[in-house]
Design an enzyme around this catalytic site. Structure first.
Site, PDB file in Angstrom:
ATOM      1  N   HIS A 146      -0.694  -8.963   8.808  1.00 17.79           N
ATOM      2  CA  HIS A 146      -0.843  -7.538   8.454  1.00 17.79           C
ATOM      3  C   HIS A 146      -0.507  -6.590   9.616  1.00 17.79           C
ATOM      4  O   HIS A 146       0.272  -5.648   9.462  1.00 17.79           O
ATOM      5  CB  HIS A 146      -2.266  -7.245   7.986  1.00 17.79           C
ATOM      6  CG  HIS A 146      -2.723  -8.104   6.858  1.00 17.79           C
ATOM      7  ND1 HIS A 146      -1.921  -8.409   5.789  1.00 17.79           N
ATOM      8  CD2 HIS A 146      -3.897  -8.743   6.630  1.00 17.79           C
ATOM      9  CE1 HIS A 146      -2.590  -9.184   4.948  1.00 17.79           C
ATOM     10  NE2 HIS A 146      -3.784  -9.404   5.445  1.00 17.79           N
ATOM     11  N   LYS A 201       0.837  -1.196   0.000  1.00 17.06           N
ATOM     12  CA  LYS A 201       0.000   0.000   0.000  1.00 17.06           C
ATOM     13  C   LYS A 201       0.877   1.253   0.000  1.00 17.06           C
ATOM     14  O   LYS A 201       1.873   1.316   0.713  1.00 17.06           O
ATOM     15  CB  LYS A 201      -0.917   0.007   1.232  1.00 17.06           C
ATOM     16  CG  LYS A 201      -2.041  -1.022   1.124  1.00 17.06           C
ATOM     17  CD  LYS A 201      -2.911  -0.995   2.358  1.00 17.06           C
ATOM     18  CE  LYS A 201      -3.976  -2.068   2.302  1.00 17.06           C
ATOM     19  NZ  LYS A 201      -5.053  -1.776   1.361  1.00 17.06           N
TER      20      LYS A 201
END
Ligand code: NAD
Length: 487
Positions: A240, A182
């Site tokens: 994550h 990201k």
């Protein structure tokens, strides 16, 4: 502002599981967008490989449908979809049998960059690696890409690492955690290490605590069977959220190169203390009363006695010079009030207020939003405008990409675009190394084993709420509070 597109060398990308959900939703659209951006060389090829019996044209039709459904974002000019589809090929293979491997070998031809994307269940990784070797399909420009979940616990992760290491060196293995792809996550590193402002304050002397929230509104959906064996701890925290924690907490690497960065991340994981049982809260979402579409967790996974968590909040401590005394609060859950992934770095108050405590304002908060609306905001204290004395308010110094960067910022590349191009470029910085994954499991396993030993049952929470009340209590007893989930 127009971003520079750096072309990559010609490549063959073979997607095992090329007809699956991930290929259709993420991999093919990401490749298409890179094609639109002009990053794919004219002779790059993408080969779908899966069990289904289909022709090349069928595969191209399937891909066209996937692009219509999930392509999104920047539109290509007319005709370019056809140009992209022209690069696609398909071969029917069986990871567990001999069918199709010779066909794949004859499609591949000349050695050049060859990336095998294992977009299949992890129990096929070993078979695929073995057959690639048996059929002589690997060479020194070969890379393999593997998806999460990388193991179910430390033992299974070690077994996967061993199965891959029998055929590939670590420099050829790209373990995806798409959070690392990201833009904002990379920006977090740019903000930390590209500015002089933040790093001197980035420690327990100035940071009170850090909150990492990954909230989803969706329930377990069609993944019930997998999810009920995993739970939020395995599905989200172990990968994550721990990756985000590592990037926030790591020491500055000497260089932005794969091993320098991953060495520092590994040190963070190894410095994590064990989590005390009363520093962790588990939850399971309830049904929405009278709404058949929104079943509770147990109905959704078809397991009325399930003790798997769809929500976790925990307090972690990193025992090193930089962070001792600064807790990291992590939380993630499904069926929460909003879809929001955000890291809040909560700085300490000024040591003394010359304006008096009643003037208000502060402390500073650096918020790194991963989704939606990627961007970084720094809450700073200023004087409230107008007469009436010195009253303080907090205003955001906004680094929201949409505003700062124009159209490029509004539509940043999807994580998969970045990560797949990094595979082709041979850059592993944003991929997890084998020892990192194992260290993350080594921290996670005892937590899960503790729940099992104690017969722990997750607390129910209302669908579309902020999660179980005990998670608020976790911070309240430290004199703190979660920042709101809604961005
Ligand atoms: P899927 O079930 O939709 O697709 C599986 C694919 O594997 C199909 O193309 C199928 O033909 C192929 N396949 C199955 N058995 C095979 C065999 N013996 N030989 C050759 N091909 C075979 O799965 P998915 O959702 O696309 O997920 C793929 C992988 O990615 C899984 O490891 C999953 O955990 C992971 N993942 C998926 C998502 C997602 O959003 N779907 C997200 C993160 C990770």
């Amino acid at each position: 502002m127009v971003s520079r597109v750096i072309p990559v060398e010609p490549f063959d990308l073979i997607i095992f599981g090329g007809t699956g959900d991930l290929a259709r939703r993420k991999i093919l659209p990401a490749l298409f967008r890179r094609y639109c951006a002009g990053q794919m060389p004219a002779d790059a090829r993408v080969i779908g490989a899966a069990r289904s019996d289909m022709s090349r044209d069928d595969y191209r039709d399937m891909a066209a449908e996937a692009l219509r459904e999930f392509g999104g974002g920047r539109a290509c000019e007319d005709g370019t979809v056809a140009g992209f589809l022209d690069r696609l090929d398909y071969v029917q293979v069986d990871a567990r049998g001999e069918a199709g491997w010779e066909d794949l070998a004859s499609l591949l031809g000349e050695p050049r960059i060859r990336a095998f994307y294992f977009s299949v269940s992890p129990d096929l990784f070993g078979d695929l690696a073995q057959r690639l070797t048996d059929h002589g399909l690997t060479h020194d420009q070969t890379r393999i890409v593997v998806e999460k979940p990388f193991g179910h616990d430390l033992d299974s992760a070690k077994a996967l690492n061993t199965a891959l290491a029998a055929h590939f060196v670590e420099e050829q293995v790209y373990r995806i955690d798409h959070y690392l792809g990201k833009e904002t996550v990379q920006n977090l590193m740019a903000v930390r290490f590209g500015n002089v402002l933040f790093e001197p304050l980035w420690n327990s002397q100035f940071v009170d605590h850090i909150q990492i929230t990954v909230a989803e509104t969706v329930g377990v959906g069609g993944r019930g069977e997998y999810y009920d064996h995993a739970g939020a701890m395995r599905d989200m925290i172990q990968n994550h959220l721990m990756q985000l924690l590592c990037l926030i907490a790591m020491e500055p690497p000497a260089k932005f190169d794969p091993d320098a960065v991953r060495d520092e991340k590994l040190k963070v994981i190894r410095a994590l203390d064990s989590v005390l049982p009363h520093h962790i809260v588990r939850g399971q979402y309830d049904a929405v009363a009278g709404d058949a579409e929104h079943q509770g967790y147990r109905e959704a996974v078809n397991n009325p006695r399930s003790t798997t968590e769809s929500y976790v909040a925990l307090k972690a401590h990193i025992s090193n010079w930089r962070w001792t005394g600064t807790p990291f609060y992590l939380r993630t859950g499904k069926r929460l009030v909003a879809r929001s992934s955000v890291i809040n770095v909560m700085f300490k108050k000024t040591p003394h207020s010359i304006f008096g405590l009643e003037a208000g304002g502060g402390p500073n908060i650096l918020s790194i939003r991963l989704q939606p609306n990627e961007g970084i905001t720094l809450a700073v204290t200023i004087k409230e405008p107008g007469p009436g004395g010195m009253r303080l308010i907090d205003v955001p110094l906004d680094m929201t990409f949409a505003e700062a960067l124009g159209p490029e910022g509004e539509d940043p590349p999807d994580a998969y675009e970045r990560l797949i191009m990094d595979v082709i470029r041979g850059n592993q910085t944003l991929f997890m190394r084998g020892d990192e994954v194992e260290a993350a499991w080594a921290w996670t396993d005892p937590i899960i084993a503790g729940w099992k030993a104690r017969g722990d049952v997750p607390k129910p929470y209302d669908s579309f709420s902020i999660g179980p009340g005990d998670a608020d209590e976790l911070l309240r007893r430290d004199g703190r509070a979660w920042r709101g989930i809604k961005p």
